[in-house]
Design a protein around this motif. Structure first.
Motif, PDB file in Angstrom:
ATOM      1  N   ARG A   1       0.835  -1.203   0.000  1.00  0.00           N
ATOM      2  CA  ARG A   1       0.000   0.000   0.000  1.00  0.00           C
ATOM      3  C   ARG A   1       0.869   1.251   0.000  1.00  0.00           C
ATOM      4  O   ARG A   1       1.991   1.239   0.502  1.00  0.00           O
TER       5      ARG A   1
ATOM      6  N   ASN B   1      -2.697  -0.534   8.723  1.00  0.00           N
ATOM      7  CA  ASN B   1      -2.357   0.128   7.460  1.00  0.00           C
ATOM      8  C   ASN B   1      -0.883   0.497   7.404  1.00  0.00           C
ATOM      9  O   ASN B   1      -0.204   0.253   6.406  1.00  0.00           O
TER      10      ASN B   1
ATOM     11  N   THR C   1       0.158   5.372   1.110  1.00  0.00           N
ATOM     12  CA  THR C   1      -0.814   6.286   1.713  1.00  0.00           C
ATOM     13  C   THR C   1      -0.269   7.714   1.664  1.00  0.00           C
ATOM     14  O   THR C   1       0.569   8.094   2.489  1.00  0.00           O
TER      15      THR C   1
ATOM     16  N   SER D   1      -1.007   6.946   9.854  1.00  0.00           N
ATOM     17  CA  SER D   1      -2.357   6.813   9.314  1.00  0.00           C
ATOM     18  C   SER D   1      -3.436   6.534  10.349  1.00  0.00           C
ATOM     19  O   SER D   1      -4.572   6.216   9.988  1.00  0.00           O
TER      20      SER D   1
ATOM     21  N   THR E   1      -4.348   3.888  -0.208  1.00  0.00           N
ATOM     22  CA  THR E   1      -5.274   4.076   0.909  1.00  0.00           C
ATOM     23  C   THR E   1      -5.153   5.519   1.394  1.00  0.00           C
ATOM     24  O   THR E   1      -4.200   6.227   1.043  1.00  0.00           O
TER      25      THR E   1
ATOM     26  N   SER F   1      -3.672   3.994  11.979  1.00  0.00           N
ATOM     27  CA  SER F   1      -4.013   2.576  11.822  1.00  0.00           C
ATOM     28  C   SER F   1      -2.735   1.759  11.818  1.00  0.00           C
ATOM     29  O   SER F   1      -1.928   1.865  10.893  1.00  0.00           O
TER      30      SER F   1
ATOM     31  N   ALA G   1       1.979  -0.044   4.516  1.00  0.00           N
ATOM     32  CA  ALA G   1       1.956   1.117   3.621  1.00  0.00           C
ATOM     33  C   ALA G   1       3.230   1.937   3.719  1.00  0.00           C
ATOM     34  O   ALA G   1       3.792   2.106   4.802  1.00  0.00           O
TER      35      ALA G   1
ATOM     36  N   THR H   1     -11.459  -1.641  -0.621  1.00  0.00           N
ATOM     37  CA  THR H   1      -9.999  -1.618  -0.569  1.00  0.00           C
ATOM     38  C   THR H   1      -9.466  -2.462   0.578  1.00  0.00           C
ATOM     39  O   THR H   1      -8.551  -3.277   0.404  1.00  0.00           O
ATOM     40  N   LEU H   2     -10.034  -2.274   1.776  1.00  0.00           N
ATOM     41  CA  LEU H   2      -9.510  -2.966   2.953  1.00  0.00           C
ATOM     42  C   LEU H   2      -9.797  -4.467   2.933  1.00  0.00           C
ATOM     43  O   LEU H   2      -9.144  -5.238   3.636  1.00  0.00           O
TER      44      LEU H   2
ATOM     45  N   LYS I   1     -13.553   2.495   0.765  1.00  0.00           N
ATOM     46  CA  LYS I   1     -12.849   1.980   1.937  1.00  0.00           C
ATOM     47  C   LYS I   1     -13.035   0.473   2.114  1.00  0.00           C
ATOM     48  O   LYS I   1     -12.046  -0.278   2.208  1.00  0.00           O
TER      49      LYS I   1
ATOM     50  N   TRP J   1      -9.901   7.312   6.086  1.00  0.00           N
ATOM     51  CA  TRP J   1     -10.590   6.039   6.314  1.00  0.00           C
ATOM     52  C   TRP J   1     -10.380   5.521   7.739  1.00  0.00           C
ATOM     53  O   TRP J   1     -11.131   4.665   8.196  1.00  0.00           O
TER      54      TRP J   1
ATOM     55  N   TRP K   1      -6.342   2.388  -7.411  1.00  0.00           N
ATOM     56  CA  TRP K   1      -7.203   3.226  -6.582  1.00  0.00           C
ATOM     57  C   TRP K   1      -8.619   2.682  -6.733  1.00  0.00           C
ATOM     58  O   TRP K   1      -9.239   2.827  -7.786  1.00  0.00           O
TER      59      TRP K   1
END
Length: 317
Positions: free
Chosen positions: A28, A84, A30, A79, A149, A81, A88, A136-137, A133, A153, A129
């Motif tokens: 990923r 993520n 971001t 992020s 990402t 997260s 990422a 993608t996740l 959300k 989100w 892209w």
């Protein structure tokens, strides 16, 4: 997996704010808005204090230069997260301070290049892209895919701002196009080159189309008075502009104040001339010659001989 860092970086100041080596391979990217027209050095400076509890892998300053804040092998705190950030590469981009958090062309172009570089080094051939959300996740990228990402989100934030959010499809397409370039030495045009038909490069709303074949772009420009063909860097490729005669005004010599750090210096008086790769920086400069030219009300030649600058960004003193 063996991780590397981008060779596009021009500044490194590593942040202590990270969780050590990732627990997931990179699949990923971001991009974030840093909320400020900062330099790449200043972006790193935001994350030097452990009390900040935040960081990013890369920063892109307002002039397009790139800095390394957290090595790619490590999970940044960017992020909101853990899941993520473990997978990422996070990128903070200089932007305006209010919605839509607009980024200038130097930042956006560097973001494209950096994403291409990240994908290449991590064995990816596509940047996706999915614009949703949940989709993608819950998506499991193929081994050659990288997914975009966004911070919003995972937290109650606007990041990366509506300016960039609305362009993430364009970002993914441009990066994927670069990754799929043909490298056979036959003289064919790069598959990523698009010729845009506009009145001026800065007037994107006037665009009538983008063409892979130059001859088609020329036909469109010929059919619409006042339109030109631009390459991906914003240079006029059709019609070929005649170099303006540079006749110095009598006794032209005066000083100007420049208050922006990233004013381009060009080889001639107009955006149809190539950039020298240098910026003026802030300060006082002497102009010894003036000329009309593409892309500005008036151009001025620097006494130093470094080249020409747009006088729209200079205040006479």
């Amino acid at each position: 997996m063996s991780y590397t860092n981008s060779k596009l970086i021009s500044y490194t100041k590593l942040s202590p704010n990270h969780s050590g080596q990732r627990t997931h391979s990179i699949d990923r990217i971001t991009p974030h808005c840093v909320v400020g027209q900062l330099s790449c050095e200043s972006i790193c400076g935001c994350f030097t204090s452990p009390s900040r509890q935040a960081s990013c892998n890369y920063g892109i300053g307002k002039d397009g230069r790139i800095s390394l804040c957290v090595e790619e092998k490590n999970r940044s705190w960017c992020s909101s997260s853990n899941a993520n950030d473990q997978r990422a590469v996070t990128i903070e981009c200089a932007s305006d301070m209010s919605e839509p958090y607009t980024m200038n062309s130097a930042v956006y172009n560097s973001l494209i290049k950096l994403c291409v570089d990240i994908c290449k080094r991590n064995g990816k051939k596509k940047l996706l892209w999915l614009a949703d959300k949940n989709k993608t996740l819950n998506y499991a990228p193929k081994s050659d895919e990288m997914v975009l990402t966004v911070h919003r989100w995972f937290a109650n934030k606007s990041c990366p701002g509506n300016w960039l959010y609305s362009r993430l499809g364009d970002l993914a397409a441009k990066v994927t196009s670069e990754l799929s370039k043909t490298t056979s030495g036959g003289g064919t045009a790069s598959t990523s080159q698009m010729y845009r038909v506009r009145k001026t490069w800065s007037d994107s709303k006037s665009q009538l189309g983008a063409y892979k074949v130059l001859s088609n772009a020329k036909k469109k420009a010929d059919a619409n008075a006042g339109y030109k063909v631009f390459d991906a860097s914003g240079n006029i490729v059709y019609p070929t502009a005649a170099k303006p005669t540079q006749t110095p005004a009598a006794n032209t010599s005066y000083k100007v104040q420049i208050d922006i750090a990233n004013l381009n210096i060009r080889k001639g008086p107009g955006t149809n001339y190539g950039k020298t790769g240098q910026f003026t920086g802030k300060g006082i400069f002497t102009i010894v010659q003036e000329s009309k030219g593409e892309g500005a009300t008036l151009w001025g030649k620097l006494k130093s001989g470094a080249g020409w600058i747009s006088l729209d960004f200079a205040k006479k003193i």
